[in-house]
Write an enzyme that holds these catalytic residues in place. Structure first.
Site, PDB file in Angstrom:
ATOM      1  CG  ASP A   1      -2.182  37.204 -11.923  1.00 42.19           C
ATOM      2  OD1 ASP A   1      -1.063  37.393 -11.421  1.00 42.19           O
ATOM      3  OD2 ASP A   1      -2.993  36.381 -11.479  1.00 42.19           O
TER       4      ASP A   1
ATOM      5  CG  ASP B   1     -24.038  31.149 -23.057  1.00 46.05           C
ATOM      6  OD1 ASP B   1     -24.929  30.896 -23.895  1.00 46.05           O
ATOM      7  OD2 ASP B   1     -24.276  31.603 -21.927  1.00 46.05           O
TER       8      ASP B   1
ATOM      9  CB  THR C   1      -6.199  29.871 -11.366  1.00 41.60           C
ATOM     10  OG1 THR C   1      -5.191  30.594 -12.083  1.00 41.60           O
ATOM     11  CG2 THR C   1      -5.590  28.625 -10.750  1.00 41.60           C
TER      12      THR C   1
ATOM     13  CE1 TYR D   1     -16.041  32.825 -18.384  1.00 43.08           C
ATOM     14  CE2 TYR D   1     -15.043  33.473 -20.474  1.00 43.08           C
ATOM     15  CZ  TYR D   1     -16.164  33.230 -19.704  1.00 43.08           C
ATOM     16  OH  TYR D   1     -17.407  33.384 -20.254  1.00 43.08           O
ATOM     17  CB  ALA D   2     -10.758  27.550 -17.397  1.00 42.18           C
ATOM     18  CG  LEU D   3     -11.609  28.185 -10.677  1.00 42.07           C
ATOM     19  CD1 LEU D   3     -11.555  26.683 -10.445  1.00 42.07           C
ATOM     20  CD2 LEU D   3     -10.622  28.900  -9.756  1.00 42.07           C
ATOM     21  CB  SER D   4     -15.426  31.686 -13.231  1.00 44.78           C
ATOM     22  OG  SER D   4     -15.263  31.979 -14.602  1.00 44.78           O
TER      23      SER D   4
ATOM     24  CB  ALA E   1     -23.830  28.453 -20.171  1.00 42.71           C
TER      25      ALA E   1
ATOM     26  CD  GLN F   1      -3.648  41.192 -21.344  1.00 38.64           C
ATOM     27  OE1 GLN F   1      -2.656  40.947 -22.029  1.00 38.64           O
ATOM     28  NE2 GLN F   1      -3.549  41.491 -20.054  1.00 38.64           N
TER      29      GLN F   1
END
Length: 305
Positions: free
Chosen positions: A88, A192, A203, A205-208, A227, A261
């Site tokens: 990806d 944070d 799907t 960073y937003a998901l984590s 956070a 990136q």
């Protein structure tokens, strides 16, 4: 010899005229085995009757100089299709650049997850053959245009397919952000950081960080705090036509990342403005592709039923 129905159907498909006559390959050239994969796919495309070129960095780093090497502008002008071989991250990098030219992209997965490079390498031949002749599903993905403003001047701009992330530095302290949507004050958030993600990036960073999954057909973005100090600060889905502005109120060593990136450092008072890009990424999938099939496989959901 009597041909079976399946054989006749396969012969009929292979005899159809090519929909994509000139195909460029973009490879994850620093990965082990990348040179062999790019070379193998190039030979396949040539055998199918396509003119084949390589993206210039792919050509330089694989040493495959028997094919024309094209920069992004030349790809946009000359090529009918871009075939991305990698993960990806590879698709994000080239997709942002090619979106303005309207060149469609197909992803062959050699990475780990592959949400948008969804064709497994071990079955690319039987999958690509009908796609090259017009049998595919097209999927338009929204991009975000982001700018950073300092003292009334634009000091940085970038395009993002996945997300724009404003976060704190390495010090163990939060940052405070003033959040506005379409010029209306939303809240001062201490956290944070904050993620603004497209449906494609929902799907990532937003998901984590606890954000929702947004179907690609939803015309919106999601704001996800990282956070947050106030636990009632929850993810919010925003219409894609909205303009989101974040101002750095306090905190040390804040930065903005675009698809992870590209990056720029931020100062107090800087404003990060995010709006929908005028361009969209054209992704092509095999006939029968389903977003929910992708989620089930990549997120290891229960596959019963």
């Amino acid at each position: 010899m009597t041909l079976t129905t399946d054989t006749r159907s396969a012969l009929s498909r292979s005899s159809r005229p090519l929909r994509f006559a000139h195909v460029v390959i973009v490879g994850k050239y620093h990965a082990p085995g990348a040179r062999h994969a790019v070379d193998e796919i190039a030979h396949f495309l040539h055998d199918e009757g396509c003119d084949v070129s390589l993206e210039q960095e792919t050509a330089a780093n694989t040493g495959l100089h028997q094919y024309p090497a094209l920069d992004v502008a030349a790809i946009g002008k000359a090529c009918d299709l871009a075939l991305v071989v990698g993960g990806d991250g590879t698709m994000l990098g080239i997709g942002r650049q090619l979106a303005r030219y309207g060149v469609p992209l197909v992803g062959i997965n050699q990475g780990r997850l592959g949400f948008i490079t969804d064709i497994p390498f071990d079955c690319y031949r039987e999958t690509l053959r009908p796609m090259l002749r017009g049998e595919f599903t097209e999927d338009a993905r929204a991009l975000m245009a982001a700018t950073v403003w300092r003292d009334g001047h634009c000091v940085f701009e970038a395009t993002a397919l996945n997300d724009v992330v404003v976060n704190r530095g390495g010090v163990a302290s939060m940052i405070e952000l003033r959040v506005e949507v379409d010029g209306h004050f939303v809240a001062n958030q201490r956290a944070d950081g904050l993620i603004i993600a497209s449906p494609t990036g929902s799907t990532a960073y937003a998901l984590s960080a606890g954000g929702p999954l947004l179907h690609p057909g939803i015309d919106g973005f999601v704001m996800v705090p990282i956070a947050p100090h106030t636990l009632s600060n929850r993810p919010v889905v925003i219409p894609a036509q909205s303009e989101i502005a974040l101002e750095i109120v306090s905190g040390r060593d804040a930065s903005a990342n675009f698809d992870m990136q590209s990056l720029t450092s931020l100062l107090h008072g800087d404003r990060i403005v995010v709006r929908r890009s005028e361009h969209a990424l054209r992704l092509l999938h095999p006939v029968g592709w389903s977003y929910f099939d992708t989620l089930r496989k990549k997120l290891h959901w229960n596959e019963g039923g």
